[in-house]
Design a protein around this motif. Structure first.
Motif, PDB file in Angstrom:
ATOM      1  N   SER A 177      44.914 -24.646  -1.956  1.00  0.00           N
ATOM      2  CA  SER A 177      44.234 -25.830  -2.477  1.00  0.00           C
ATOM      3  C   SER A 177      43.295 -25.478  -3.621  1.00  0.00           C
ATOM      4  N   GLN A 178      42.977 -26.484  -4.427  1.00  0.00           N
ATOM      5  CA  GLN A 178      41.919 -26.329  -5.411  1.00  0.00           C
ATOM      6  C   GLN A 178      40.585 -26.239  -4.668  1.00  0.00           C
ATOM      7  N   LEU A 179      39.605 -25.560  -5.292  1.00  0.00           N
ATOM      8  CA  LEU A 179      38.321 -25.324  -4.636  1.00  0.00           C
ATOM      9  C   LEU A 179      37.177 -25.637  -5.591  1.00  0.00           C
ATOM     10  N   TRP A 180      36.214 -26.389  -5.095  1.00  0.00           N
ATOM     11  CA  TRP A 180      35.031 -26.674  -5.906  1.00  0.00           C
ATOM     12  C   TRP A 180      34.151 -25.435  -6.015  1.00  0.00           C
ATOM     13  N   PHE A 181      33.573 -25.250  -7.209  1.00  0.00           N
ATOM     14  CA  PHE A 181      32.564 -24.210  -7.366  1.00  0.00           C
ATOM     15  C   PHE A 181      31.467 -24.727  -8.290  1.00  0.00           C
ATOM     16  N   ASP A 182      30.459 -23.942  -8.500  1.00  0.00           N
ATOM     17  CA  ASP A 182      29.251 -24.366  -9.210  1.00  0.00           C
ATOM     18  C   ASP A 182      29.529 -24.702 -10.672  1.00  0.00           C
ATOM     19  N   GLY A 183      28.992 -25.814 -11.132  1.00  0.00           N
ATOM     20  CA  GLY A 183      29.059 -26.139 -12.548  1.00  0.00           C
ATOM     21  C   GLY A 183      29.585 -27.532 -12.839  1.00  0.00           C
ATOM     22  N   ASN A 184      28.965 -28.183 -13.822  1.00  0.00           N
ATOM     23  CA  ASN A 184      29.429 -29.491 -14.293  1.00  0.00           C
ATOM     24  C   ASN A 184      28.875 -29.742 -15.691  1.00  0.00           C
ATOM     25  N   ASP A 185      29.458 -30.734 -16.354  1.00  0.00           N
ATOM     26  CA  ASP A 185      28.922 -31.137 -17.661  1.00  0.00           C
ATOM     27  C   ASP A 185      28.526 -32.621 -17.627  1.00  0.00           C
ATOM     28  N   LEU A 186      27.981 -33.031 -16.487  1.00  0.00           N
ATOM     29  CA  LEU A 186      27.577 -34.425 -16.297  1.00  0.00           C
ATOM     30  C   LEU A 186      26.477 -34.839 -17.276  1.00  0.00           C
ATOM     31  N   ALA A 187      25.572 -33.948 -17.592  1.00  0.00           N
ATOM     32  CA  ALA A 187      24.445 -34.290 -18.468  1.00  0.00           C
ATOM     33  C   ALA A 187      24.836 -34.284 -19.938  1.00  0.00           C
ATOM     34  N   ASN A 188      25.711 -33.358 -20.317  1.00  0.00           N
ATOM     35  CA  ASN A 188      26.068 -33.198 -21.724  1.00  0.00           C
ATOM     36  C   ASN A 188      27.525 -32.769 -21.812  1.00  0.00           C
ATOM     37  N   GLU A 189      28.387 -33.654 -22.232  1.00  0.00           N
ATOM     38  CA  GLU A 189      29.824 -33.398 -22.256  1.00  0.00           C
ATOM     39  C   GLU A 189      30.164 -32.099 -22.989  1.00  0.00           C
ATOM     40  N   GLY A 190      30.911 -31.240 -22.294  1.00  0.00           N
ATOM     41  CA  GLY A 190      31.349 -29.979 -22.882  1.00  0.00           C
ATOM     42  C   GLY A 190      30.366 -28.835 -22.679  1.00  0.00           C
ATOM     43  N   ARG A 191      29.170 -29.134 -22.193  1.00  0.00           N
ATOM     44  CA  ARG A 191      28.170 -28.086 -21.930  1.00  0.00           C
ATOM     45  C   ARG A 191      28.026 -27.936 -20.425  1.00  0.00           C
ATOM     46  N   TYR A 192      28.717 -26.941 -19.893  1.00  0.00           N
ATOM     47  CA  TYR A 192      28.765 -26.754 -18.440  1.00  0.00           C
ATOM     48  C   TYR A 192      27.536 -25.990 -17.953  1.00  0.00           C
ATOM     49  N   MET A 193      26.849 -26.612 -16.992  1.00  0.00           N
ATOM     50  CA  MET A 193      25.621 -26.054 -16.454  1.00  0.00           C
ATOM     51  C   MET A 193      25.796 -25.705 -14.983  1.00  0.00           C
ATOM     52  N   SER A 194      25.127 -24.644 -14.561  1.00  0.00           N
ATOM     53  CA  SER A 194      25.118 -24.268 -13.149  1.00  0.00           C
ATOM     54  C   SER A 194      24.173 -25.205 -12.411  1.00  0.00           C
ATOM     55  N   HIS A 195      24.670 -25.820 -11.347  1.00  0.00           N
ATOM     56  CA  HIS A 195      23.845 -26.713 -10.536  1.00  0.00           C
ATOM     57  C   HIS A 195      22.818 -25.914  -9.734  1.00  0.00           C
ATOM     58  N   TYR A 209      38.375 -28.135  -0.964  1.00  0.00           N
ATOM     59  CA  TYR A 209      37.521 -27.229  -0.210  1.00  0.00           C
ATOM     60  C   TYR A 209      36.401 -26.746  -1.133  1.00  0.00           C
ATOM     61  N   ALA A 210      35.327 -26.262  -0.531  1.00  0.00           N
ATOM     62  CA  ALA A 210      34.201 -25.741  -1.309  1.00  0.00           C
ATOM     63  C   ALA A 210      34.106 -24.236  -1.153  1.00  0.00           C
ATOM     64  N   ILE A 211      33.806 -23.545  -2.251  1.00  0.00           N
ATOM     65  CA  ILE A 211      33.473 -22.121  -2.169  1.00  0.00           C
ATOM     66  C   ILE A 211      31.959 -22.029  -2.144  1.00  0.00           C
ATOM     67  N   CYS A 212      31.413 -21.705  -0.981  1.00  0.00           N
ATOM     68  CA  CYS A 212      29.960 -21.559  -0.844  1.00  0.00           C
ATOM     69  C   CYS A 212      29.563 -20.099  -1.043  1.00  0.00           C
ATOM     70  N   GLN A 213      28.441 -19.902  -1.652  1.00  0.00           N
ATOM     71  CA  GLN A 213      27.911 -18.552  -1.892  1.00  0.00           C
ATOM     72  C   GLN A 213      26.536 -18.438  -1.261  1.00  0.00           C
ATOM     73  N   GLU A 232      38.977 -26.172   6.676  1.00  0.00           N
ATOM     74  CA  GLU A 232      39.267 -27.366   7.481  1.00  0.00           C
ATOM     75  C   GLU A 232      38.588 -28.609   6.923  1.00  0.00           C
ATOM     76  N   LEU A 233      37.796 -28.443   5.869  1.00  0.00           N
ATOM     77  CA  LEU A 233      36.966 -29.556   5.409  1.00  0.00           C
ATOM     78  C   LEU A 233      37.074 -29.739   3.900  1.00  0.00           C
ATOM     79  N   TRP A 254      32.804 -33.135  -5.001  1.00  0.00           N
ATOM     80  CA  TRP A 254      31.966 -32.070  -5.539  1.00  0.00           C
ATOM     81  C   TRP A 254      30.528 -32.183  -5.042  1.00  0.00           C
ATOM     82  N   PHE A 255      29.988 -33.395  -5.009  1.00  0.00           N
ATOM     83  CA  PHE A 255      28.600 -33.607  -4.591  1.00  0.00           C
ATOM     84  C   PHE A 255      28.412 -33.276  -3.107  1.00  0.00           C
ATOM     85  N   GLU A 256      29.347 -33.734  -2.296  1.00  0.00           N
ATOM     86  CA  GLU A 256      29.296 -33.425  -0.864  1.00  0.00           C
ATOM     87  C   GLU A 256      29.437 -31.923  -0.640  1.00  0.00           C
ATOM     88  N   SER A 257      30.275 -31.283  -1.443  1.00  0.00           N
ATOM     89  CA  SER A 257      30.462 -29.831  -1.339  1.00  0.00           C
ATOM     90  C   SER A 257      29.170 -29.088  -1.631  1.00  0.00           C
TER      91      SER A 257
END
Length: 205
Positions: free
Chosen positions: A88-106, A152-156, A46-47, A51-54
């Motif tokens: 729907s598409q779902l957000w999950f852990d990971g981004n390459d904000l710090a280094n393009e192409g290098r995906y890190m777990s938040h 939507y967010a997939i929370c673990q 429902e929500l 990505w940051f809010e998720s």
């Protein structure tokens, strides 16, 4: 002898606490998370959030954005999402904000090791930095996307980190640590009792 009996009674009490902790953990209420494979997940259908809010939302529930670490986990989650009928598409852990192409777990701060990318992705189209999963012909695949998009967010569920430190209180240690510490304490108590129960040796001269 009385001291040794007292020690045994204290040890029995600690074992009772230990057993109750195991029972409580095995019957822990993970609500709203549900068990999927070997992990616990929650998707609020429902929500929609960016990505940051998720990420913050999952943390407010005692979890993190899901960190998919194997094909087995992905397939279990895929089955669950299909059962829920979430398209729907779902957000999950990971981004390459710090280094393009290098995906890190938040959530862990370590590189994302397992990936199953959607065709031609990641492509960083117009600076896509955050990871989401989407269904493609009933197959769950990973994709990079704009972090400000709302999905939507997939929370673990976040398993608490445990330490075998004597500084930690009894109820904040892993049950294996508790048992180890209790056995060591009993052995020390038994040694102390044995040394105090032996007759004193008087000098012969």
């Amino acid at each position: 002898m009385v001291n040794f009996v007292q020690i045994c009674l204290i040890f029995s009490s600690f074992l009772g606490i230990f057993a109750s902790k195991i029972f409580a953990k095995n019957n822990e209420n993970y609500h709203p998370f549900v068990k999927v494979g070997n992990k616990y997940y929650f998707i609020n259908g429902e929500l929609k959030m960016n990505w940051f809010e998720s990420s913050e939302y999952c943390r407010s529930l005692g979890g993190d954005l899901a960190n998919i670490e194997s094909l087995e986990e992905l397939l279990e989650l895929e089955k669950y999402i299909l059962t829920r009928g979430i398209l729907s598409q779902l957000w999950f852990d990971g981004n390459d904000l710090a280094n393009e192409g290098r995906y890190m777990s938040h959530s862990t701060g370590r590189p994302i090791l397992f990936t199953k990318w959607y065709s031609t992705n990641p492509d960083n189209q117009n600076n896509e930095d955050c990871l989401e999963v989407c269904m493609d012909d009933k197959t769950l695949l990973m994709n990079d996307h704009h972090c400000e998009k709302e999905f939507y967010a997939i929370c673990q569920f976040r398993e608490p980190s445990m330490h075998c430190s004597g500084k930690d209180s009894l109820m904040h240690q892993d049950e294996n640590c508790i048992l180890k510490n209790l056995v060591e304490s009993l052995m020390q108590a038994a040694d102390a009792f044995k040394s105090h129960s032996q007759p004193l040796l008087c000098p012969t001269s």
